[in-house]
Design an enzyme around this catalytic site. Structure first.
Site, short mmCIF file in Angstrom:
data_model
loop_
_atom_site.label_atom_id
_atom_site.label_comp_id
_atom_site.label_asym_id
_atom_site.label_seq_id
_atom_site.Cartn_x
_atom_site.Cartn_y
_atom_site.Cartn_z
N ARG A 48 0.82 -1.22 0.00
CA ARG A 48 0.00 0.00 0.00
C ARG A 48 0.85 1.27 0.00
O ARG A 48 0.35 2.35 -0.28
CB ARG A 48 -0.99 0.00 1.17
CG ARG A 48 -2.02 1.13 1.10
CD ARG A 48 -3.14 0.96 2.11
NE ARG A 48 -2.66 0.93 3.48
CZ ARG A 48 -2.37 2.02 4.20
NH1 ARG A 48 -2.50 3.23 3.65
NH2 ARG A 48 -1.96 1.91 5.44
N TYR A 102 -13.27 12.21 -20.49
CA TYR A 102 -13.82 10.88 -20.24
C TYR A 102 -15.03 10.98 -19.31
O TYR A 102 -15.03 11.76 -18.35
CB TYR A 102 -12.74 9.99 -19.63
CG TYR A 102 -13.23 8.66 -19.15
CD1 TYR A 102 -13.77 7.73 -20.03
CD2 TYR A 102 -13.17 8.33 -17.79
CE1 TYR A 102 -14.24 6.51 -19.59
CE2 TYR A 102 -13.63 7.10 -17.34
CZ TYR A 102 -14.17 6.20 -18.24
OH TYR A 102 -14.64 4.99 -17.81
N ASP A 174 -4.94 14.31 -18.85
CA ASP A 174 -5.16 12.90 -19.14
C ASP A 174 -4.50 12.63 -20.50
O ASP A 174 -4.96 13.11 -21.53
CB ASP A 174 -6.66 12.60 -19.20
CG ASP A 174 -6.96 11.13 -19.43
OD1 ASP A 174 -6.12 10.42 -20.01
OD2 ASP A 174 -8.06 10.68 -19.05
N LYS A 199 -5.31 1.04 -21.16
CA LYS A 199 -5.40 1.22 -22.60
C LYS A 199 -4.05 0.95 -23.29
O LYS A 199 -3.62 -0.18 -23.35
CB LYS A 199 -5.93 2.63 -22.90
CG LYS A 199 -7.13 3.05 -22.06
CD LYS A 199 -8.29 2.07 -22.14
CE LYS A 199 -9.59 2.60 -21.54
NZ LYS A 199 -9.60 2.83 -20.11
#
Length: 383
Positions: A48, A102, A174, A199
């Site tokens: 983490r 998006y 982005d 992607k």
């Protein structure tokens, strides 16, 4: 950070670790969730905290590709976006967010940031004047996405970054659609780069992840927020990502070439009403894209003449293009944004953005371009 090596060399070598136990040349996957305590400079090693070796290897490779000091790999693209926004925005701040982003990002910005006391102005256009007009004395962050999803609109990164910095605001982008192969925003003045690594970075439609990259000071803030939110990417997925990045340049350059070929074919077809691709000379963003991109990308969209029923018939006849969500993989995909990525937007908002019911988004793969053109041709003519 600048590197003396080329992008393809960095894809193969940056961040990688030789297996110290047996000498394997690929980065080993460290699956342990518990590590021996160390009071050295690296401190406690724990998944983490994003500091186990397999996480670090993938992050270092991505930082090298983006020209950043540091990077983080997270559980999804939305985890990267939301963690970044929450790292830099607090109660009383104002953010300027491009509305043509998006769908998940749009939803978070428009429906969730206000719960934290952050005021958001959604910018209706992609021009510098649109962003400038939205700025206030409280603006702390400007969020952009270029090329946009799904209409491939182009934002002038350098112009927006210069304007925002003059007013003391951070700029976050982005960079998913372009990938660092086609566009390196940090060199153009952007502060923080986000990706849906699902992607192009993963590239094989078998991995869900997100990426944030920036200079060391900003990444310290992102890392602190990420540790608290806990959107951790597991070691096996990190290993898969680091492996996939080795072929990123090869894949993206082939996808660039294929997309250009398909865009030109569709632009000349009688059944096609409009094609959205920045590589076409007549595209509204073509000149800016040529200035800031090394390639125009593997994404395009087109609108057919007629209604959605006619468009569905064409899509249903395709044999090489799979009707599926997501993008950036080695296989070619098609989808209707009004039913997928932007289904959560109100119809009026979709109409304002230009997302029609006949708009088909195409994620172009690495197949032979002649085969892709032939498949599109038979689908258009047969339907």
């Amino acid at each position: 950070m600048e590197s003396k090596h080329g992008l393809m060399t960095q894809c193969v070598h940056a961040g990688g670790m030789v297996d110290p136990a047996v000498g394997g040349v690929t980065t080993p996957i460290h699956a342990s969730s518990s590590y021996r305590f160390s009071d050295g400079p690296d401190g406690v090693c724990y998944p983490r905290y994003y500091n186990i070796p397999t996480q670090v290897a993938a992050a270092r490779k991505l930082a090298a590709l983006e020209g950043a000091d540091d990077a983080l790999v997270l559980a999804s693209g939305m985890a990267a976006v939301t963690t970044t926004l929450l790292a830099f925005l607090k109660t009383g701040d104002h953010a300027v967010v491009q509305s043509d982003v998006y769908g998940g990002t749009f939803s978070f910005a428009s429906h969730h940031l206000d719960r934290f006391g952050v005021e958001v102005t959604l910018v209706p256009g992609v021009g510098l004047a649109d962003f400038t007009q939205a700025m206030t004395t409280k603006t702390k962050l400007v969020y952009i996405e270029t090329p946009t999803n799904p209409l491939l609109k182009i934002v002038d990164i350098q112009a927006v970054a210069r304007m925002a910095k003059d007013r003391g605001a951070l700029v976050v982008i982005d960079n998913t659609f372009a990938s660092p192969v086609n566009q390196r925003p940090l060199a153009l003045g952007v502060d923080v780069v986000c990706h849906s690594g699902t992607k192009y970075l993963g590239g094989h439609s078998d991995l869900c992840c997100g990426v944030v990259a920036a200079n060391a000071g900003l990444m310290a803030q992102v890392r602190e927020t990420a540790i608290r939110l806990g959107a951790v990417l597991g070691p096996r997925e990190c290993g898969l990502l680091e492996r996939s990045l080795k072929t990123l340049v090869l894949r993206v350059r082939q996808q660039n070439r294929n997309a250009q070929t398909l865009a030109e074919f569709l632009a000349g077809h009688a059944r096609v009403d409009k094609v959205h691709y920045p590589g076409l000379a007549g595209s509204p963003g073509h000149d800016v894209a040529r200035k800031q991109m090394d390639g125009f990308g593997g994404m395009l969209s087109y609108e057919l003449k007629g209604d959605q029923g006619a468009a569905r018939k064409v899509v249903d006849r395709l044999t090489l293009f799979e009707h599926a969500v997501s993008l950036g993989g080695v296989e070619s995909l098609v989808c209707f944004p009004c039913l997928t990525s932007h289904a959560s937007l109100p119809p009026a908002e979709r109409a304002r953005l230009g997302i029609t019911d006949t708009l088909v988004r195409v994620s172009v793969g690495i197949e032979d371009p002649e085969d892709l053109v032939a498949d599109l041709a038979q689908a258009l003519e047969g339907a």
